[in-house]
Design an enzyme around this catalytic site. Structure first.
Site, mmCIF file in Angstrom:
data_model
loop_
_atom_site.group_PDB
_atom_site.id
_atom_site.type_symbol
_atom_site.label_atom_id
_atom_site.label_comp_id
_atom_site.label_asym_id
_atom_site.label_seq_id
_atom_site.Cartn_x
_atom_site.Cartn_y
_atom_site.Cartn_z
ATOM 1 N N HIS A 103 -7.139 3.201 3.945
ATOM 2 C CA HIS A 103 -6.843 3.905 5.198
ATOM 3 C C HIS A 103 -8.119 4.157 6.021
ATOM 4 O O HIS A 103 -8.071 4.247 7.248
ATOM 5 C CB HIS A 103 -6.184 5.264 4.924
ATOM 6 C CG HIS A 103 -4.729 5.186 4.554
ATOM 7 N ND1 HIS A 103 -4.292 4.703 3.344
ATOM 8 C CD2 HIS A 103 -3.607 5.540 5.243
ATOM 9 C CE1 HIS A 103 -2.973 4.767 3.301
ATOM 10 N NE2 HIS A 103 -2.530 5.273 4.441
ATOM 11 N N CYS A 121 -4.669 -1.264 -1.976
ATOM 12 C CA CYS A 121 -4.795 0.184 -2.168
ATOM 13 C C CYS A 121 -5.674 0.430 -3.393
ATOM 14 O O CYS A 121 -5.358 -0.053 -4.488
ATOM 15 C CB CYS A 121 -3.407 0.765 -2.392
ATOM 16 S SG CYS A 121 -3.387 2.533 -2.730
ATOM 17 N N GLU A 146 -1.790 8.219 8.524
ATOM 18 C CA GLU A 146 -0.367 7.853 8.497
ATOM 19 C C GLU A 146 0.324 8.260 9.797
ATOM 20 O O GLU A 146 1.225 7.587 10.271
ATOM 21 C CB GLU A 146 0.343 8.530 7.311
ATOM 22 C CG GLU A 146 0.055 7.889 5.962
ATOM 23 C CD GLU A 146 0.706 6.533 5.812
ATOM 24 O OE1 GLU A 146 1.910 6.414 6.065
ATOM 25 O OE2 GLU A 146 -0.008 5.571 5.453
ATOM 26 N N CYS A 161 -11.050 3.766 0.312
ATOM 27 C CA CYS A 161 -9.595 3.873 0.477
ATOM 28 C C CYS A 161 -9.259 3.027 1.691
ATOM 29 O O CYS A 161 -9.985 3.072 2.698
ATOM 30 C CB CYS A 161 -9.208 5.330 0.717
ATOM 31 S SG CYS A 161 -7.521 5.576 1.337
ATOM 32 N N ASP A 208 0.864 -1.182 0.000
ATOM 33 C CA ASP A 208 0.000 0.000 0.000
ATOM 34 C C ASP A 208 0.902 1.235 0.000
ATOM 35 O O ASP A 208 2.094 1.137 0.280
ATOM 36 C CB ASP A 208 -0.915 0.000 1.240
ATOM 37 C CG ASP A 208 -1.814 1.236 1.307
ATOM 38 O OD1 ASP A 208 -2.388 1.620 0.267
ATOM 39 O OD2 ASP A 208 -1.945 1.834 2.384
ATOM 40 N N SER A 209 0.295 2.380 -0.271
ATOM 41 C CA SER A 209 1.045 3.642 -0.198
ATOM 42 C C SER A 209 1.531 3.908 1.226
ATOM 43 O O SER A 209 2.401 4.744 1.430
ATOM 44 C CB SER A 209 0.147 4.793 -0.623
ATOM 45 O OG SER A 209 -0.926 4.926 0.296
HETATM 46 N N1 DGL Z 1 -4.756 3.486 0.819
HETATM 47 C C1 DGL Z 1 -4.937 4.025 -0.438
HETATM 48 C C2 DGL Z 1 -6.223 3.664 -1.135
HETATM 49 O O1 DGL Z 1 -6.799 2.648 -0.843
HETATM 50 C C3 DGL Z 1 -4.355 5.293 -0.915
HETATM 51 C C4 DGL Z 1 -4.093 6.394 -0.046
HETATM 52 C C5 DGL Z 1 -3.163 7.390 -0.640
HETATM 53 O O2 DGL Z 1 -1.974 7.140 -0.573
HETATM 54 O O3 DGL Z 1 -3.615 8.419 -1.154
HETATM 55 O O4 DGL Z 1 -6.667 4.355 -2.005
#
Ligand code: DGL
Length: 261
Positions: free
Chosen positions: A185, A73, A151, A183, A10-11
């Site tokens: 997160h 992600c 984060e 997302c 993931d990011s």
């Molecule tokens: N966790 C990510 C997603 O599912 C991306 C978040 C990001 O880095 O902008 O889209």
């Protein structure tokens, strides 16, 4: 081959919400998780930049002999999964916002989608709406800045709550009775979101569905682990934050030894 680990990327720390579902469903599979936190968020990056990051991490995980990759992600899946599947010949599982289940769940025909700007602007998301959003009203909301709060591990901070209120207000004003957490997160602030929108609004995310899809793929390919031992879960990050390991532990809910990339 089946005893090899599963690679998850993931990011940043968001994909840990998916990793939890994978670990719960497949407790004997060794897992390797990479948080590309130094380069988070992906949501405001170009598809080319995201592809380059995903390839770098995929190369790393493949060098660790993973048997399958999970792109945990939504933003990275939209931007990079096509290029990744062209480049690598191992199975790659991706994810997309749960528009289909939300369209099935809504009672009043209005659904909200919270996601990154990158996801909402992608051709994949347009195609998703075309396929499953035709008979419902879909209200989208890009959540700039929210990934950064998560984060930092600030799930309940005033800034996080203020952002959530700002982004949820338009969805409530439009009468959405079902909201997609588009997302990975965002499940970490699910309780905070539910508190703002009230118990009558249904929140949907895709973590459990991705874990199930992964299990099916491993079965289909004969790659399910036959081990009965408790799995090892390894974490890597390139975060420059001093508290990176504490944030990972807070989100994973257990002690971790996090390696630096
Ligand atoms: N966790 C990510 C997603 O599912 C991306 C978040 C990001 O880095 O902008 O889209």
């Amino acid at each position: 081959m089946s005893s090899r680990p599963i690679g998850v990327l993931d990011s940043g720390v968001g994909g840990i919400s998916v990793l939890k579902h994978i670990h719960a469903l497949l407790p004997h599979e060794n897992l390797m998780y990479v948080a590309d936190s130094k380069y988070a968020p992906y949501g405001n990056k170009t598809p080319e930049e995201i592809i380059a990051r995903c390839m770098t991490i995929a190369d790393f995980l493949i060098a660790q002999h993973v048997k399958v990759l999970v792109v945990a992600c939504n933003t990275a899946t939209a931007a990079a999964i096509g290029a990744m599947r062209e480049t690598y010949d191992l199975p790659i599982i991706g994810m997309e916002p749960a528009v289909k289940p939300a369209a099935e769940a809504t009672k009043n025909g209005v659904i909200g989608v919270l996601a990154t700007v990158g996801t909402l602007q992608s051709a994949q998301f347009a195609a998703l709406l075309e396929s499953y959003g035709r008979n419902v009203r879909v209200v989208t909301q890009g959540c700039v800045g929210l990934v950064e709060c998560i984060e930092r591990g600030e799930l309940d901070a005033p800034e996080t709550r203020a952002l959530l209120e700002k982004y949820l207000k338009p969805l409530l004003a439009e009468g959405a009775d079902t909201i997609v957490l588009g997302c990975t997160h965002y499940p970490f602030v699910k309780a905070q979101i539910q508190h703002i929108v009230g118990e009558n609004v249904t929140l949907i995310d895709t973590g459990a569905a991705v874990a199930k899809q992964l299990k099916n793929k491993l079965e289909e390919k004969g790659l399910l682990s036959t081990s009965r031992e408790k799995a090892k879960v390894h974490f890597w990050t390139n975060s420059e934050a001093e508290n990176a390991e504490q944030v990972t532990e807070k989100l994973w809910g257990n002690h971790v030894d996090e390696h630096r990339l």
